[in-house]
Design a protein around this motif. Structure first.
Motif, mmCIF file in Angstrom:
data_model
loop_
_atom_site.group_PDB
_atom_site.id
_atom_site.type_symbol
_atom_site.label_atom_id
_atom_site.label_comp_id
_atom_site.label_asym_id
_atom_site.label_seq_id
_atom_site.Cartn_x
_atom_site.Cartn_y
_atom_site.Cartn_z
ATOM 1 N N ARG A 57 0.814 -1.220 0.000
ATOM 2 C CA ARG A 57 0.000 0.000 0.000
ATOM 3 C C ARG A 57 0.847 1.270 0.000
ATOM 4 O O ARG A 57 0.315 2.376 0.043
ATOM 5 C CB ARG A 57 -0.917 -0.007 1.231
ATOM 6 C CG ARG A 57 -2.359 -0.486 0.982
ATOM 7 C CD ARG A 57 -2.481 -1.681 0.106
ATOM 8 N NE ARG A 57 -3.901 -1.954 -0.203
ATOM 9 C CZ ARG A 57 -4.336 -2.792 -1.129
ATOM 10 N NH1 ARG A 57 -3.468 -3.463 -1.870
ATOM 11 N NH2 ARG A 57 -5.632 -2.973 -1.342
ATOM 12 N N GLY A 58 2.174 1.127 -0.023
ATOM 13 C CA GLY A 58 3.028 2.317 -0.007
ATOM 14 C C GLY A 58 3.156 2.959 -1.369
ATOM 15 O O GLY A 58 3.595 4.096 -1.471
ATOM 16 N N GLY A 59 2.795 2.223 -2.416
ATOM 17 C CA GLY A 59 2.819 2.817 -3.739
ATOM 18 C C GLY A 59 3.515 1.965 -4.785
ATOM 19 O O GLY A 59 3.113 1.927 -5.938
ATOM 20 N N ALA A 60 4.575 1.253 -4.381
ATOM 21 C CA ALA A 60 5.321 0.466 -5.361
ATOM 22 C C ALA A 60 4.547 -0.778 -5.774
ATOM 23 O O ALA A 60 4.707 -1.284 -6.880
ATOM 24 C CB ALA A 60 6.683 0.078 -4.807
ATOM 25 N N GLY A 61 3.692 -1.277 -4.875
ATOM 26 C CA GLY A 61 2.792 -2.357 -5.249
ATOM 27 C C GLY A 61 3.414 -3.728 -5.344
ATOM 28 O O GLY A 61 2.934 -4.594 -6.080
ATOM 29 N N PHE A 62 4.490 -3.977 -4.595
ATOM 30 C CA PHE A 62 5.071 -5.323 -4.609
ATOM 31 C C PHE A 62 4.128 -6.276 -3.861
ATOM 32 O O PHE A 62 3.592 -5.932 -2.814
ATOM 33 C CB PHE A 62 6.443 -5.306 -3.939
ATOM 34 C CG PHE A 62 7.221 -6.564 -4.153
ATOM 35 C CD1 PHE A 62 7.946 -6.752 -5.321
ATOM 36 C CD2 PHE A 62 7.208 -7.583 -3.209
ATOM 37 C CE1 PHE A 62 8.661 -7.920 -5.538
ATOM 38 C CE2 PHE A 62 7.915 -8.768 -3.426
ATOM 39 C CZ PHE A 62 8.639 -8.935 -4.584
ATOM 40 N N TYR A 67 -3.018 -0.656 -9.631
ATOM 41 C CA TYR A 67 -1.612 -0.902 -9.997
ATOM 42 C C TYR A 67 -1.469 -1.053 -11.500
ATOM 43 O O TYR A 67 -0.430 -0.744 -12.061
ATOM 44 C CB TYR A 67 -1.079 -2.129 -9.273
ATOM 45 C CG TYR A 67 -1.088 -1.921 -7.772
ATOM 46 C CD1 TYR A 67 -0.213 -1.007 -7.191
ATOM 47 C CD2 TYR A 67 -2.001 -2.574 -6.957
ATOM 48 C CE1 TYR A 67 -0.230 -0.770 -5.833
ATOM 49 C CE2 TYR A 67 -2.025 -2.351 -5.589
ATOM 50 C CZ TYR A 67 -1.143 -1.444 -5.039
ATOM 51 O OH TYR A 67 -1.175 -1.206 -3.695
ATOM 52 N N GLU A 68 -2.539 -1.504 -12.171
ATOM 53 C CA GLU A 68 -2.434 -1.707 -13.621
ATOM 54 C C GLU A 68 -2.686 -0.417 -14.396
ATOM 55 O O GLU A 68 -2.464 -0.372 -15.596
ATOM 56 C CB GLU A 68 -3.380 -2.822 -14.106
ATOM 57 C CG GLU A 68 -4.858 -2.592 -13.828
ATOM 58 C CD GLU A 68 -5.320 -3.202 -12.502
ATOM 59 O OE1 GLU A 68 -4.501 -3.218 -11.556
ATOM 60 O OE2 GLU A 68 -6.469 -3.652 -12.415
ATOM 61 N N LEU A 72 -9.863 -0.694 -4.964
ATOM 62 C CA LEU A 72 -8.920 -0.400 -6.039
ATOM 63 C C LEU A 72 -9.614 -0.638 -7.370
ATOM 64 O O LEU A 72 -10.470 -1.520 -7.499
ATOM 65 C CB LEU A 72 -7.666 -1.260 -5.915
ATOM 66 C CG LEU A 72 -6.644 -0.737 -4.901
ATOM 67 C CD1 LEU A 72 -5.523 -1.755 -4.693
ATOM 68 C CD2 LEU A 72 -6.069 0.602 -5.348
ATOM 69 N N GLY A 73 -9.251 0.150 -8.355
ATOM 70 C CA GLY A 73 -9.930 0.082 -9.643
ATOM 71 C C GLY A 73 -10.987 1.159 -9.778
ATOM 72 O O GLY A 73 -11.653 1.275 -10.791
ATOM 73 N N SER A 82 -5.485 -5.792 -8.783
ATOM 74 C CA SER A 82 -5.366 -4.845 -7.662
ATOM 75 C C SER A 82 -6.485 -5.139 -6.685
ATOM 76 O O SER A 82 -7.568 -4.562 -6.750
ATOM 77 C CB SER A 82 -5.499 -3.396 -8.153
ATOM 78 O OG SER A 82 -4.528 -3.102 -9.119
ATOM 79 N N THR A 83 -6.211 -6.090 -5.790
ATOM 80 C CA THR A 83 -7.282 -6.528 -4.894
ATOM 81 C C THR A 83 -7.382 -5.621 -3.678
ATOM 82 O O THR A 83 -6.419 -4.966 -3.284
ATOM 83 C CB THR A 83 -7.025 -7.967 -4.421
ATOM 84 O OG1 THR A 83 -5.771 -8.008 -3.759
ATOM 85 C CG2 THR A 83 -7.029 -8.952 -5.583
#
Lengths: 395, 618
Positions: free
Chosen positions: A41-46, A285-286, A245-246, A223-224
């Motif tokens: 949730r920090g932004g990088a989305g790993f 994320y997409e 998300l989405g 992006s769940t």
């Protein structure tokens, strides 16, 4: 900061996530996180589950592993972690404990942004209460000791970058490390380390409490889950919002009362500027990723002000270690000012685009790599605001 | 067993151990990747971002110097994207670099200049100004000009990691990021030892020696001045590098001629004074052994630490003033020579010392500081007026159109003549120990050193291991030789004694030895330890040609050992106590012998405990 939407996390029962985690072997906890599809949730989305698995499986020569909570919420326009730490600290601390159990760590550190020092006492109170309740300390579960310390940051934006944060935790200048090796392999004091955002830990608690299927049923396939957004700028109702998300950008704007916006900076200073014509795009994320910042720019904004503000920010906050960021951020700020003054030839504009590309491609860490993003997207979508000389709109 | 991986670099294939950096892999494949912050002596940090390469399967670029190759893969180092990225970084570096290359001491040897030329990057069309940075001109040896700094941090890593000193660090962030001393104090006011290792590794002219060559040119042109120079062995083994010779090309005798062409009135060999040092320090060692082992006095404690390296002496004065009593009271060869020139030589020549300009050619920047020490003066005048580095002399020669190719050989001048092979090997780590042992073994046992070590080559103390040890058992003793008769009643007490000796080079290794000594570890039981501040000893000094690397230093060492061997082959003395000029000096001047009152006045010195926070406590 006002919370504008009902928060799912408010309804998550304290302790349920940890009980669920401790009732199964650590590897199954990791499996649950993987099944949730959650991304950082920090932004990088790993992918969070994968991060935990890598840390759990990495070779730890002296047996030590660490859990680090990145509470250095320094991205301009982001304030949702502050709300979580103030109102739902238990869920965050519980998530760290779950992570500790999952990867085999005995120690967690919460790296708190210097400006959030006013939250430290309440966090320490929470930690004390959890120790008294047996949720931290010795034998949280048979054979599982885990405790958490709060470590204050000192005001550097770059320390929100996970490897610089680790350097700072070890008592050195906050400068990003070379990767690989990644922190999951060699993190704090050289030991395998999970570094997650505040919100990530809070949702991890929810995943364990409610099950990965529940989490995965929200949002999109890639992006769940729900996401907290910090909405600020030219809107009627700024504050913290929760959306799956989405969610389309337009929908966030409708909720916050900013439908006449000219553009939105999604992701903060390190994010990108989305023009009104693209408000149908989604926060995910997409598509347009964000750690939470959602800065709305109204119809009367002169966007070169935004460009200069962001450029000043990075010229000030570059850690100064690598050449393209240390020098590029200053050159970019200089470029914005020359654009404003009308002192840029078409060649100069082309040079500034190349400068941005160089910084993206060669900077050592995410700070430098993302620092030209806002500038480049403004140049692309708002050439008039950016005073680009006529005839040089394209490449 | 390390796994091997196969790497394809621009179509060239190479097999390397997993974990090798992409930069080293490329090197193994014969592919050159440009670098600025990388240095073979230092840990890589990946800060200049010039060595960017494409790794197959990755979207971005990777810094080759810090990217470990852990699996078979393909690298591209020459794609347009890579070349553009490098040019972009160079444009940024050149954009803030002062546009004054022609007047910079590093021009022609500057790594930034070379890469900018290679990539066709000139001074930036739109220069980004930055505030003028402080130029530290206050130090006696090292000048810091941060305007020319490109932030590669080689100096910081050299100081903190290679040398374990930590005088230079990084302060500020963003555009105000800068290399700085503690509190930004001048180098003269912090515990900098002036070793100049930072200068040797600076890719630009941001760090340079304090330059007094203009003054020297003026002296050379002044007919009323008698200008003499002593040359140390290490510069002679390296100066060829400044003129296109391979590292390790011996040019001692050609350099003598070149120096005369430059206008020096006399050319002397510092190795002569090195031989003198061996006699004085060897005698000091034997006296200390007698005091400690026989008389039970520890006023002058063991182990005896060598004092030839001015960087090391200053380091001990700053860091470890409690152990100054271990330091030999012998002046360094430069200063022994300086003292003799301004006194005995002046007298012999019938010259007023005030008319003599005494210059030394040194591999060393700390020698500049040493020459300014108040205890090393006579009548208020420094014994050595100017200590010149190898690079400075080369620049002076170039300025006068004097080279070293096709220059005839010539010998050193009398009355000091030449030196022994032992005096020559002072230029390499372990050389002082080897020389001293050759002499001590012969003086004590009465037998040739060759009986103990083949060809008197004491190989255990040679090489570049950080700390090396040797034990020598004095299985027999002879009568007290005449040169020591005033110091010791007999040598019987030494019979069967095993001398424990060690050699350390680079202050990081020296610090490890001292830490062990303080803790009462094995080095506290040693008798004699040689310490040189610079990696490799004098041949790796801060005034030596750039670039430096282990390979370059090894080549210089080979040249120095070869010169010592040649002394043996050509009938010159190889042992300090056999140097006829040295023996003549003890007959004519130092008549009360090694360690006697005359020696003490001219050849020995005292030290000053300085502590660590020099400026802050003013």
């Amino acid at each position: 900061m006002t919370v504008r939407t009902p928060m799912t996390l408010s309804a998550v029962e304290a302790g349920a996530g940890l009980r669920a985690a401790l009732s199964r072997p650590p590897a199954e906890v990791v499996d649950q996180m993987v099944a949730s599809g959650m991304r950082g949730r920090g932004g990088a989305g790993f992918p969070t589950g994968l991060k935990w698995r890598l840390a759990a499986e990495a070779d730890a020569p002296d047996g030590r592993r660490y859990v680090v909570c990145n509470a250095d919420e320094g991205e301009p326009g982001t304030f949702k972690d502050r709300v979580l730490l103030a109102k739902h600290a238990d869920l965050v601390l519980e998530g760290m404990t779950i992570a500790g159990y999952a990867i085999g760590a005995r120690e967690g550190l919460l790296y708190l942004r210097a400006e959030y020092v006013y939250l430290r006492d309440s966090l320490l109170d929470s930690l004390r209460e959890r120790r008294e309740q047996g949720l931290l300390g010795r034998e949280v579960a048979p054979g599982f000791d885990f405790d958490i310390r709060v470590h204050m940051g000192a005001g550097a934006y770059v320390c929100g970058e996970e490897s610089a944060l680790l350097e700072s935790l070890e008592g050195r200048r906050g400068e990003p490390r070379d990767r690989p090796p990644y922190p999951v392999v060699r993190g704090l004091h050289g030991a395998p380390t999970v570094v997650n955002n505040v919100e990530t830990f809070a949702w991890a608690t929810a995943v364990l409490a409610r099950g990965p299927e529940w989490f995965a049923s929200i949002g999109t396939h890639r992006s769940t889950g729900p996401k907290l957004l910090s909405v600020s700028g030219d809107v009627a109702r700024p504050g913290v919002y929760e959306f799956p998300l989405g969610v389309p950008i337009a929908e966030v704007l409708r909720a916050a009362g900013g439908t006449d916006a000219k553009a939105v900076v999604v992701g903060g200073a390190a994010g990108s500027c989305v023009p009104a014509s693209e408000f149908g795009r989604t926060v995910s994320y997409e598509d347009v990723a964000t750690g939470g910042a959602f800065i709305v720019l109204g119809p009367d904004r002169d966007l070169i002000d935004v460009a200069e503000n962001v450029a000043e920010f990075f010229a000030d906050e570059s850690c100064g270690q690598c050449a393209p960021c240390r020098l590029g951020t200053v050159a970019l700020l200089d470029g914005v000012r020359r654009l404003r003054a009308g002192n840029c030839t078409p060649d100069d504009v082309a040079r500034l685009r190349r400068l941005g590309a160089t910084m993206r491609l060669t900077s050592k860490c995410g700070l430098g790599q993302s620092s030209p993003n806002v500038f480049l997207s403004l140049l692309e979508h708002f050439p008039a605001d950016m005073r680009v000389p006529v005839g040089t709109g394209g490449e | 067993m390390t796994t091997q991986v196969a790497v394809d670099i621009d179509g060239r294939r190479v097999t390397i151990p997993a974990g090798t950096t992409a930069l080293d892999a490329a090197d193994a494949a014969g592919v050159r990747i440009p670098t600025l912050c990388h240095h073979p002596d230092l840990r890589d940090v990946g800060s200049c971002r010039l060595c960017m390469v494409e790794v197959e399967g990755q979207a971005g670029l990777q810094a080759a110097c810090t990217y470990p190759v852990t699996a078979d893969l393909r690298l591209r180092t020459d794609s347009p994207r890579v070349v553009d990225a490098r040019r972009g970084v160079l444009e940024l570096l050149m954009g803030e670099h002062p546009d004054r290359c022609p007047e910079c001491v590093r021009t022609g040897e500057c790594e930034l200049q070379a890469l900018a030329t290679e990539y066709g990057v000139g001074p930036a069309p739109a220069r980004v100004s930055r505030p003028l940075q402080l130029v530290d001109l206050l130090g006696p040896a090292v000048t810091v000009d941060l305007d020319a700094c490109i932030g590669c941090l080689r100096c910081v890593r050299t100081c903190a990691e290679l040398q374990d000193l930590g005088i230079l660090g990084v302060v500020g962030r963003g555009s105000s990021t800068a290399v700085s001393t503690y509190l930004g104090l001048p180098l003269a006011e912090v515990s900098c030892i002036a070793c100049g290792q930072c200068i040797n590794r600076c890719p630009t002219g941001a760090l340079r020696p304090v330059d007094r060559t203009a003054e020297l040119f003026a002296a050379l042109a002044d007919p009323t001045k008698h200008v003499v120079i002593q040359t140390a062995p290490a510069p002679r083994a390296a100066i060829g590098e400044e003129f296109g010779f391979e590292p390790g090309t011996p040019l001692t005798w050609q350099l003598n001629t070149a120096l005369r062409r430059l206008g020096f009135d006399r050319v002397f060999d510092t190795s002569f004074a090195a031989d003198l040092t061996v006699i004085e320090e060897g005698a000091e060692l034997l006296v200390r052994l007698y005091e400690n082992l026989v008389l039970g006095s520890s006023t002058h404690p063991l182990p005896l630490l060598t004092s030839c390296s001015p960087g090391w002496v200053t380091d001990l004065e700053h860091r470890d003033p409690d152990h100054l009593a271990h330091l030999s009271s012998c002046r360094s060869p430069q200063q022994m020579f300086g003292s003799l020139i301004k006194t005995w030589y002046a007298q012999q020549e019938g010259r007023d010392p005030a008319d003599i300009v005494s210059v030394s050619l040194m591999p060393c920047t700390a020698k500049k500081f040493e020459a300014t020490r108040p205890e090393l003066t006579h009548d208020g005048r420094p014994d050595v007026d100017m200590a010149l580095t190898t690079r400075e002399l080369a620049a002076m020669m170039r300025a006068r159109g004097i080279g070293l190719a096709d220059v005839p050989a010539s010998d050193f001048d009398d009355p000091f003549g030449t030196a022994s092979g032992s005096g020559v090997i002072f230029g390499v780590t372990g050389g002082v120990m080897e020389s001293a042992l050759r002499t001590v073994i012969e003086l004590v046992t009465g037998r040739p050193a060759e009986d103990y070590f083949s060809h008197a080559d004491i190989t255990p103390v040679r090489g570049f291991e950080g700390v090396r040890s040797i034990e020598v058992t004095l299985d027999r003793v002879g009568p007290v030789p005449p040169i020591l008769a005033h110091l010791l009643p007999n040598l019987e007490w030494l019979r069967g004694t095993t001398l424990r000796c060690a050699v350390a080079h680079g202050t990081a290794n020296a610090h490890a030895v001292m830490e062990d000594l303080r803790a009462g570890g094995r080095f506290s039981t040693y008798h004699f330890i040689e310490v040189m501040a610079c990696p490799g000893g004098c041949l790796g000094g801060g005034g030596q040609p750039v670039p430096t690397s282990a390979t370059v230093r090894a080549a210089r060492a080979r040249s120095i050992y070869a010169e010592d061997a040649r002394y043996g082959q050509t009938g010159r003395a190889r042992k300090s106590h056999e140097n006829p000029a040295v023996l003549r000096l003890y007959r004519d001047l130092l008549t009360d012998g090694p360690g006697g009152p005359t020696s003490h006045r001219l050849l020995h010195t005292t030290y000053t405990g300085r502590g660590t926070y020099v400026g802050a406590t003013r």
